[in-house]
Motif scaffolding. Structure first.
Motif, PDB file in Angstrom:
ATOM      1  N   MET A   1       2.604   8.518 -11.120  1.00  0.00           N
ATOM      2  CA  MET A   1       2.645   9.585 -10.117  1.00  0.00           C
ATOM      3  C   MET A   1       2.382   8.995  -8.747  1.00  0.00           C
ATOM      4  SD  MET A   1       0.202  12.962  -9.832  1.00  0.00           S
ATOM      5  CE  MET A   1       0.821  13.598 -11.374  1.00  0.00           C
ATOM      6  N   PRO A   2       3.158   9.351  -7.720  1.00  0.00           N
ATOM      7  CA  PRO A   2       2.912   8.822  -6.376  1.00  0.00           C
ATOM      8  C   PRO A   2       1.515   9.175  -5.907  1.00  0.00           C
ATOM      9  CG  PRO A   2       5.037   9.929  -6.497  1.00  0.00           C
ATOM     10  CD  PRO A   2       4.314  10.249  -7.762  1.00  0.00           C
ATOM     11  N   ILE A   3       0.974   8.356  -5.009  1.00  0.00           N
ATOM     12  CA  ILE A   3      -0.409   8.555  -4.565  1.00  0.00           C
ATOM     13  C   ILE A   3      -0.609   9.900  -3.911  1.00  0.00           C
ATOM     14  CG2 ILE A   3       0.013   7.376  -2.379  1.00  0.00           C
ATOM     15  CD1 ILE A   3      -2.878   6.469  -2.489  1.00  0.00           C
ATOM     16  N   HIS A   4       0.415  10.377  -3.160  1.00  0.00           N
ATOM     17  CA  HIS A   4       0.195  11.645  -2.476  1.00  0.00           C
ATOM     18  C   HIS A   4       0.094  12.794  -3.458  1.00  0.00           C
ATOM     19  CE1 HIS A   4       4.589  11.097  -2.729  1.00  0.00           C
ATOM     20  NE2 HIS A   4       4.625  12.393  -2.894  1.00  0.00           N
ATOM     21  N   GLY A   5       0.706  12.618  -4.670  1.00  0.00           N
ATOM     22  CA  GLY A   5       0.607  13.673  -5.673  1.00  0.00           C
ATOM     23  C   GLY A   5      -0.767  13.735  -6.301  1.00  0.00           C
ATOM     24  N   ARG A 209      -9.095   7.370  11.293  1.00  0.00           N
ATOM     25  CA  ARG A 209      -9.339   6.584  10.091  1.00  0.00           C
ATOM     26  C   ARG A 209      -8.035   6.396   9.316  1.00  0.00           C
ATOM     27  NH1 ARG A 209     -14.535   4.223  10.004  1.00  0.00           N
ATOM     28  NH2 ARG A 209     -15.914   5.669  11.080  1.00  0.00           N
ATOM     29  N   MET A 210      -7.755   5.155   8.944  1.00  0.00           N
ATOM     30  CA  MET A 210      -6.533   4.865   8.202  1.00  0.00           C
ATOM     31  C   MET A 210      -6.864   4.044   6.968  1.00  0.00           C
ATOM     32  SD  MET A 210      -3.620   3.949  11.057  1.00  0.00           S
ATOM     33  CE  MET A 210      -4.481   2.497  11.679  1.00  0.00           C
ATOM     34  N   ALA A 211      -5.958   4.099   6.001  1.00  0.00           N
ATOM     35  CA  ALA A 211      -6.073   3.277   4.798  1.00  0.00           C
ATOM     36  C   ALA A 211      -4.676   2.874   4.355  1.00  0.00           C
ATOM     37  CB  ALA A 211      -6.785   4.037   3.676  1.00  0.00           C
ATOM     38  N   VAL A 212      -4.577   1.714   3.721  1.00  0.00           N
ATOM     39  CA  VAL A 212      -3.325   1.285   3.120  1.00  0.00           C
ATOM     40  C   VAL A 212      -3.373   1.667   1.650  1.00  0.00           C
ATOM     41  CG1 VAL A 212      -1.781  -0.649   2.671  1.00  0.00           C
ATOM     42  CG2 VAL A 212      -3.184  -0.637   4.733  1.00  0.00           C
ATOM     43  N   THR A 213      -2.401   2.435   1.188  1.00  0.00           N
ATOM     44  CA  THR A 213      -2.389   2.890  -0.203  1.00  0.00           C
ATOM     45  C   THR A 213      -1.963   1.758  -1.123  1.00  0.00           C
ATOM     46  OG1 THR A 213      -0.092   3.634  -0.138  1.00  0.00           O
ATOM     47  CG2 THR A 213      -1.771   5.189   0.615  1.00  0.00           C
ATOM     48  N   ARG A 214      -2.114   1.969  -2.426  1.00  0.00           N
ATOM     49  CA  ARG A 214      -1.772   0.933  -3.392  1.00  0.00           C
ATOM     50  C   ARG A 214      -0.294   0.581  -3.358  1.00  0.00           C
ATOM     51  NH1 ARG A 214      -5.737  -2.058  -5.009  1.00  0.00           N
ATOM     52  NH2 ARG A 214      -4.557  -2.629  -6.863  1.00  0.00           N
ATOM     53  N   ASP A 215       0.548   1.518  -2.929  1.00  0.00           N
ATOM     54  CA  ASP A 215       1.979   1.231  -2.858  1.00  0.00           C
ATOM     55  C   ASP A 215       2.406   0.802  -1.453  1.00  0.00           C
ATOM     56  OD1 ASP A 215       1.653   3.634  -1.625  1.00  0.00           O
ATOM     57  OD2 ASP A 215       3.124   4.723  -2.822  1.00  0.00           O
ATOM     58  N   GLY A 216       1.437   0.441  -0.598  1.00  0.00           N
ATOM     59  CA  GLY A 216       1.752  -0.163   0.683  1.00  0.00           C
ATOM     60  C   GLY A 216       2.038   0.794   1.809  1.00  0.00           C
ATOM     61  N   GLN A 217       1.739   2.073   1.647  1.00  0.00           N
ATOM     62  CA  GLN A 217       1.940   3.030   2.722  1.00  0.00           C
ATOM     63  C   GLN A 217       0.657   3.206   3.533  1.00  0.00           C
ATOM     64  OE1 GLN A 217       4.631   6.492   1.919  1.00  0.00           O
ATOM     65  NE2 GLN A 217       4.043   6.093  -0.191  1.00  0.00           N
ATOM     66  N   ILE A 218       0.816   3.741   4.728  1.00  0.00           N
ATOM     67  CA  ILE A 218      -0.327   4.028   5.588  1.00  0.00           C
ATOM     68  C   ILE A 218      -0.690   5.498   5.456  1.00  0.00           C
ATOM     69  CG2 ILE A 218      -1.143   4.188   7.960  1.00  0.00           C
ATOM     70  CD1 ILE A 218      -1.037   1.369   7.082  1.00  0.00           C
ATOM     71  N   ALA A 219      -1.953   5.760   5.173  1.00  0.00           N
ATOM     72  CA  ALA A 219      -2.468   7.130   5.126  1.00  0.00           C
ATOM     73  C   ALA A 219      -3.440   7.313   6.283  1.00  0.00           C
ATOM     74  CB  ALA A 219      -3.176   7.399   3.802  1.00  0.00           C
ATOM     75  N   LEU A 220      -3.325   8.422   6.965  1.00  0.00           N
ATOM     76  CA  LEU A 220      -4.160   8.746   8.123  1.00  0.00           C
ATOM     77  C   LEU A 220      -5.083   9.895   7.750  1.00  0.00           C
ATOM     78  CD1 LEU A 220      -4.589   8.343  11.286  1.00  0.00           C
ATOM     79  CD2 LEU A 220      -3.016  10.276  11.518  1.00  0.00           C
ATOM     80  N   ALA A 221      -6.384   9.698   7.944  1.00  0.00           N
ATOM     81  CA  ALA A 221      -7.360  10.737   7.621  1.00  0.00           C
ATOM     82  C   ALA A 221      -7.684  11.560   8.853  1.00  0.00           C
ATOM     83  CB  ALA A 221      -8.642  10.119   7.073  1.00  0.00           C
ATOM     84  N   HIS A 222      -7.801  12.862   8.663  1.00  0.00           N
ATOM     85  CA  HIS A 222      -8.169  13.780   9.724  1.00  0.00           C
ATOM     86  C   HIS A 222      -9.595  14.269   9.460  1.00  0.00           C
ATOM     87  CE1 HIS A 222      -3.810  14.177  10.684  1.00  0.00           C
ATOM     88  NE2 HIS A 222      -3.712  14.028   9.390  1.00  0.00           N
TER      89      HIS A 222
END
Length: 349
Positions: A1-5, A209-222
């Motif tokens: 399952m993709p990380i965003h799911g 705040r940012m993080a790199v996900t396991r599949d190499g995408q950038i996630a931005l925290a609010h």
């Protein structure tokens, strides 16, 4: 399952309600398992390091840790803002080298470095908002180039396979939250611009705040109201839920903003499908000094299957979070008695 799911589902309101009780009642429900300590023990504390030159001569001794990065060989790079240096440690906690030429405006020098990241090619990018520039080093410590960045409010820098993402403090509507560069320093894109209304009452907040996900995408925290967005698809107005109804949220705020005495310090996925969230809460006792409140920092562990959420009270430390490339361990900054970094794993159930 993709990380965003799985992350959106795992961080839903129903899951986090369990965390409310855990955080409110438990002093230390479980202990983290330390694996390795990075940084010199110093019984005398920081009083013995009164000048920037002394801090640099101390080599592996750390003063103010603001960011962490790890390469494929397990070498840990620690950015010491007050020491104006990057300290590289091997897996056993030994100092390999000191990177940077100290405080100043010249090549390889820093004014107020705030963040660092590593590319897959082994280049180390150090963001210095004090000079509005990025300095690029090889992992051997040799300065390779510098380039200017737009604005002066850069907070974090993160790398994917071919791009650099620099998050910004947001003080006005229409200002981009993230600047995207190539590795040569060319500005490619400005993304995620909140409205004046978003900024005014925390519906988006200072999204830095940012993080790199396991599949190499950038996630931005609010931080307000506790959501996150994958920057590859920032079409959802507020992103996915990072923390739903939570212990630091003001219940009477119609915008759902977090209350002032709290901060989201970091978030990252583990390799086993769980996510880690580092955040703090103000302690319930009276202020320790006028206008100064003590805080406790919590590490929340959120499973992918929607099971019980856990929280570990890590006291007044843990101001940086980095999940190791092995996907099983992670790094936290501690102060015992001076700033150090410790690699941990979670306790077994």
């Amino acid at each position: 399952m993709p990380i965003h799911g799985w992350l959106a589902r795992a961080l839903s309101l129903s899951i986090f309600l369990g965390l409310l009780t855990t955080c409110a009642q438990a002093q230390a429900p479980a202990a983290l398992v330390p694996l390795q300590r990075y940084g010199w023990d110093d019984p005398a504390g920081p009083a013995g390091r009164t000048t920037a030159a002394q801090r640099r001569l101390d080599g592996g001794m750390l003063s103010t840790v603001v960011d962490l990065a790890e390469d494929r060989d397990g070498v840990l790079y620690v950015l010491d803002r007050d020491g104006c240096k990057v300290v590289a440690f091997d897996r056993n906690g030994n100092v390999i080298r000191i990177i940077g030429n100290g405080k100043g405006q010249g090549p390889g020098e820093f004014a107020r470095p705030n963040s660092l990241t590593l590319s897959d090619a082994g280049e180390l990018f150090v963001l210095d908002p004090g000079q509005s520039r990025v300095s690029v080093f090889g992992t051997d410590g040799v300065l390779k180039r510098t380039f200017p960045v737009a604005g002066s409010f850069g907070f974090q820098i993160r790398a994917t396979s071919d791009r650099l993402y620099i998050s910004q403090y947001v003080f006005r509507g229409g200002a981009p939250v993230v600047l995207v560069y190539d590795f040569k320093g060319t500005l490619i894109e400005k993304i995620f611009t909140p409205s004046e209304e978003d900024v005014a009452f925390g519906r988006t907040g200072n999204t830095y705040r940012m993080a790199v996900t396991r599949d190499g995408q950038i996630a931005l925290a609010h931080p307000n109201p506790g959501t996150w967005t994958l920057l590859s698809a920032p079409t959802r107005e507020k992103g996915h839920a990072l923390i739903g109804d939570n212990v630091v949220q003001a219940p009477t705020d119609p915008n759902g903003a977090w209350s002032a005495p709290a901060a989201l310090r970091g978030f990252a996925p583990l390799g086993d499908g769980r996510a880690l969230i580092l955040y703090d809460r103000v302690k319930p006792q009276p202020a320790i000094a006028p206008g100064v409140r003590a805080v406790n920092i919590y590490l929340a562990t959120v499973p992918a299957d929607g099971g019980k959420t856990g929280a570990i009270d890590v006291g007044e430390v843990g101001r940086n979070l980095l999940v190791s490339r092995d996907g099983r361990s992670f790094y936290l900054t501690v102060a015992d008695p001076t700033y150090q970094v410790v690699r941990y794993r979670l306790p077994k159930p």
